[in-house]
Scaffold this motif. Structure first.
Motif, PDB file in Angstrom:
ATOM      1  N   ARG A   3       0.848  -1.203   0.000  1.00  0.00           N
ATOM      2  CA  ARG A   3       0.000   0.000   0.000  1.00  0.00           C
ATOM      3  C   ARG A   3       0.870   1.233   0.000  1.00  0.00           C
ATOM      4  O   ARG A   3       1.863   1.306   0.721  1.00  0.00           O
ATOM      5  N   ARG A   4       0.466   2.204  -0.797  1.00  0.00           N
ATOM      6  CA  ARG A   4       1.163   3.484  -0.799  1.00  0.00           C
ATOM      7  C   ARG A   4       0.621   4.339   0.324  1.00  0.00           C
ATOM      8  O   ARG A   4      -0.529   4.196   0.735  1.00  0.00           O
ATOM      9  N   ALA A   5       1.463   5.221   0.805  1.00  0.00           N
ATOM     10  CA  ALA A   5       1.011   6.180   1.816  1.00  0.00           C
ATOM     11  C   ALA A   5       0.004   7.118   1.173  1.00  0.00           C
ATOM     12  O   ALA A   5       0.114   7.466  -0.009  1.00  0.00           O
ATOM     13  N   ARG A   6      -0.975   7.518   1.937  1.00  0.00           N
ATOM     14  CA  ARG A   6      -2.003   8.428   1.421  1.00  0.00           C
ATOM     15  C   ARG A   6      -1.378   9.775   1.093  1.00  0.00           C
ATOM     16  O   ARG A   6      -0.653  10.349   1.895  1.00  0.00           O
ATOM     17  N   ARG A   7      -1.669  10.257  -0.095  1.00  0.00           N
ATOM     18  CA  ARG A   7      -1.121  11.535  -0.528  1.00  0.00           C
ATOM     19  C   ARG A   7      -2.236  12.567  -0.573  1.00  0.00           C
ATOM     20  O   ARG A   7      -3.396  12.239  -0.766  1.00  0.00           O
ATOM     21  N   SER A   8      -1.859  13.821  -0.407  1.00  0.00           N
ATOM     22  CA  SER A   8      -2.833  14.899  -0.566  1.00  0.00           C
ATOM     23  C   SER A   8      -2.320  15.825  -1.665  1.00  0.00           C
ATOM     24  O   SER A   8      -1.115  16.014  -1.831  1.00  0.00           O
ATOM     25  N   PHE A   9      -3.266  16.357  -2.420  1.00  0.00           N
ATOM     26  CA  PHE A   9      -2.921  17.199  -3.549  1.00  0.00           C
ATOM     27  C   PHE A   9      -3.526  18.578  -3.351  1.00  0.00           C
ATOM     28  O   PHE A   9      -4.618  18.719  -2.818  1.00  0.00           O
ATOM     29  N   THR A  10      -2.816  19.573  -3.817  1.00  0.00           N
ATOM     30  CA  THR A  10      -3.301  20.939  -3.690  1.00  0.00           C
ATOM     31  C   THR A  10      -4.394  21.198  -4.718  1.00  0.00           C
ATOM     32  O   THR A  10      -4.502  20.495  -5.734  1.00  0.00           O
ATOM     33  N   LYS A  11      -5.166  22.229  -4.447  1.00  0.00           N
ATOM     34  CA  LYS A  11      -6.223  22.633  -5.377  1.00  0.00           C
ATOM     35  C   LYS A  11      -5.620  23.002  -6.727  1.00  0.00           C
ATOM     36  O   LYS A  11      -6.175  22.671  -7.778  1.00  0.00           O
ATOM     37  N   GLU A  12      -4.478  23.667  -6.722  1.00  0.00           N
ATOM     38  CA  GLU A  12      -3.822  24.079  -7.956  1.00  0.00           C
ATOM     39  C   GLU A  12      -3.406  22.874  -8.797  1.00  0.00           C
ATOM     40  O   GLU A  12      -3.549  22.871 -10.022  1.00  0.00           O
ATOM     41  N   LYS A  14      -4.786  19.853  -8.735  1.00  0.00           N
ATOM     42  CA  LYS A  14      -5.999  19.246  -9.275  1.00  0.00           C
ATOM     43  C   LYS A  14      -6.521  20.038 -10.470  1.00  0.00           C
ATOM     44  O   LYS A  14      -6.920  19.453 -11.486  1.00  0.00           O
ATOM     45  N   GLU A  15      -6.501  21.362 -10.371  1.00  0.00           N
ATOM     46  CA  GLU A  15      -6.946  22.205 -11.482  1.00  0.00           C
ATOM     47  C   GLU A  15      -6.067  22.003 -12.708  1.00  0.00           C
ATOM     48  O   GLU A  15      -6.558  21.948 -13.838  1.00  0.00           O
ATOM     49  N   GLN A  16      -4.773  21.876 -12.482  1.00  0.00           N
ATOM     50  CA  GLN A  16      -3.836  21.665 -13.587  1.00  0.00           C
ATOM     51  C   GLN A  16      -4.122  20.328 -14.274  1.00  0.00           C
ATOM     52  O   GLN A  16      -4.121  20.255 -15.504  1.00  0.00           O
ATOM     53  N   ILE A  17      -4.368  19.295 -13.498  1.00  0.00           N
ATOM     54  CA  ILE A  17      -4.675  17.976 -14.063  1.00  0.00           C
ATOM     55  C   ILE A  17      -5.958  18.046 -14.890  1.00  0.00           C
ATOM     56  O   ILE A  17      -6.018  17.529 -16.016  1.00  0.00           O
ATOM     57  N   VAL A  18      -6.984  18.690 -14.366  1.00  0.00           N
ATOM     58  CA  VAL A  18      -8.261  18.812 -15.084  1.00  0.00           C
ATOM     59  C   VAL A  18      -8.074  19.607 -16.379  1.00  0.00           C
ATOM     60  O   VAL A  18      -8.624  19.252 -17.425  1.00  0.00           O
ATOM     61  N   GLN A  19      -7.278  20.665 -16.328  1.00  0.00           N
ATOM     62  CA  GLN A  19      -7.035  21.471 -17.523  1.00  0.00           C
ATOM     63  C   GLN A  19      -6.273  20.682 -18.581  1.00  0.00           C
ATOM     64  O   GLN A  19      -6.558  20.789 -19.776  1.00  0.00           O
ATOM     65  N   LEU A  20      -5.301  19.884 -18.148  1.00  0.00           N
ATOM     66  CA  LEU A  20      -4.564  19.049 -19.098  1.00  0.00           C
ATOM     67  C   LEU A  20      -5.506  18.058 -19.775  1.00  0.00           C
ATOM     68  O   LEU A  20      -5.430  17.831 -20.983  1.00  0.00           O
ATOM     69  N   HIS A  21      -6.389  17.480 -18.995  1.00  0.00           N
ATOM     70  CA  HIS A  21      -7.357  16.527 -19.543  1.00  0.00           C
ATOM     71  C   HIS A  21      -8.296  17.233 -20.528  1.00  0.00           C
ATOM     72  O   HIS A  21      -8.599  16.694 -21.589  1.00  0.00           O
ATOM     73  N   ALA A  22      -8.739  18.428 -20.166  1.00  0.00           N
ATOM     74  CA  ALA A  22      -9.643  19.182 -21.040  1.00  0.00           C
ATOM     75  C   ALA A  22      -8.958  19.591 -22.343  1.00  0.00           C
ATOM     76  O   ALA A  22      -9.618  19.714 -23.379  1.00  0.00           O
ATOM     77  N   SER A  23      -7.641  19.775 -22.297  1.00  0.00           N
ATOM     78  CA  SER A  23      -6.923  20.169 -23.501  1.00  0.00           C
ATOM     79  C   SER A  23      -6.636  18.988 -24.425  1.00  0.00           C
ATOM     80  O   SER A  23      -6.105  19.177 -25.509  1.00  0.00           O
ATOM     81  N   GLY A  24      -6.982  17.770 -23.973  1.00  0.00           N
ATOM     82  CA  GLY A  24      -6.874  16.623 -24.866  1.00  0.00           C
ATOM     83  C   GLY A  24      -5.849  15.580 -24.486  1.00  0.00           C
ATOM     84  O   GLY A  24      -5.677  14.594 -25.204  1.00  0.00           O
ATOM     85  N   LYS A  25      -5.166  15.749 -23.382  1.00  0.00           N
ATOM     86  CA  LYS A  25      -4.182  14.743 -22.973  1.00  0.00           C
ATOM     87  C   LYS A  25      -4.936  13.484 -22.523  1.00  0.00           C
ATOM     88  O   LYS A  25      -5.888  13.570 -21.747  1.00  0.00           O
ATOM     89  N   PRO A  26      -4.507  12.317 -22.982  1.00  0.00           N
ATOM     90  CA  PRO A  26      -5.225  11.073 -22.651  1.00  0.00           C
ATOM     91  C   PRO A  26      -5.219  10.763 -21.154  1.00  0.00           C
ATOM     92  O   PRO A  26      -4.229  10.972 -20.456  1.00  0.00           O
ATOM     93  N   ARG A  27      -6.355  10.256 -20.702  1.00  0.00           N
ATOM     94  CA  ARG A  27      -6.562   9.927 -19.287  1.00  0.00           C
ATOM     95  C   ARG A  27      -5.521   8.919 -18.796  1.00  0.00           C
ATOM     96  O   ARG A  27      -4.886   9.117 -17.760  1.00  0.00           O
ATOM     97  N   MET A  30      -2.040  10.375 -18.342  1.00  0.00           N
ATOM     98  CA  MET A  30      -1.929  11.264 -17.177  1.00  0.00           C
ATOM     99  C   MET A  30      -1.881  10.472 -15.874  1.00  0.00           C
ATOM    100  O   MET A  30      -1.106  10.790 -14.968  1.00  0.00           O
ATOM    101  N   ILE A  31      -2.706   9.451 -15.782  1.00  0.00           N
ATOM    102  CA  ILE A  31      -2.734   8.620 -14.574  1.00  0.00           C
ATOM    103  C   ILE A  31      -1.371   7.976 -14.352  1.00  0.00           C
ATOM    104  O   ILE A  31      -0.849   7.961 -13.232  1.00  0.00           O
ATOM    105  N   LYS A  32      -0.792   7.455 -15.414  1.00  0.00           N
ATOM    106  CA  LYS A  32       0.512   6.802 -15.307  1.00  0.00           C
ATOM    107  C   LYS A  32       1.617   7.808 -15.001  1.00  0.00           C
ATOM    108  O   LYS A  32       2.459   7.585 -14.138  1.00  0.00           O
ATOM    109  N   GLU A  33       1.611   8.929 -15.712  1.00  0.00           N
ATOM    110  CA  GLU A  33       2.669   9.938 -15.562  1.00  0.00           C
ATOM    111  C   GLU A  33       2.705  10.537 -14.161  1.00  0.00           C
ATOM    112  O   GLU A  33       3.770  10.738 -13.579  1.00  0.00           O
ATOM    113  N   TYR A  34       1.537  10.847 -13.600  1.00  0.00           N
ATOM    114  CA  TYR A  34       1.476  11.491 -12.289  1.00  0.00           C
ATOM    115  C   TYR A  34       1.215  10.512 -11.151  1.00  0.00           C
ATOM    116  O   TYR A  34       1.036  10.924 -10.009  1.00  0.00           O
ATOM    117  N   GLU A  35       1.183   9.221 -11.470  1.00  0.00           N
ATOM    118  CA  GLU A  35       0.956   8.156 -10.488  1.00  0.00           C
ATOM    119  C   GLU A  35      -0.315   8.406  -9.680  1.00  0.00           C
ATOM    120  O   GLU A  35      -0.315   8.387  -8.453  1.00  0.00           O
TER     121      GLU A  35
END
Length: 94
Positions: A3-12, A14-27, A30-35
């Protein structure tokens, strides 16, 4: 499987990830790249689309809000009832 330790992510972040997805980067990429976990990624995208916020309290439905309020009120009334029972026992002894 470890098990990995629980991580927390900043609002910024999360917004960056959503924007990358909206711009067309494959899901999957992104999941693999940012773990990320697929469920966390999907949740962020859904929250951003529906309410524009990543805070749980901002994404509750009116029914969920009412349920939380009613549970708090029920807990308060149960505590008051217990106090009155104790007071009745004390007054009954005198």
């Amino acid at each position: 499987m470890t098990r990995r330790a629980r991580r927390s992510f900043t609002k910024e972040f999360k917004e960056q990830i959503v924007q990358l997805h909206a711009s067309g980067k494959p899901r999957a990429e992104m999941i693999k790249e940012y773990e990320l976990t697929p469920s966390a990624f999907d949740k962020w995208v859904r929250q951003s689309r529906t309410r524009g916020s990543f805070e749980e309290k901002d994404n509750r439905t009116p029914e969920q809000e009412e349920l939380i309020r009613l549970r708090k009120e029920n807990q308060k009334l149960a505590m008051e009832n217990d106090i009155l029972k104790q007071a009745a026992l004390i007054m009954g002894r005198k």
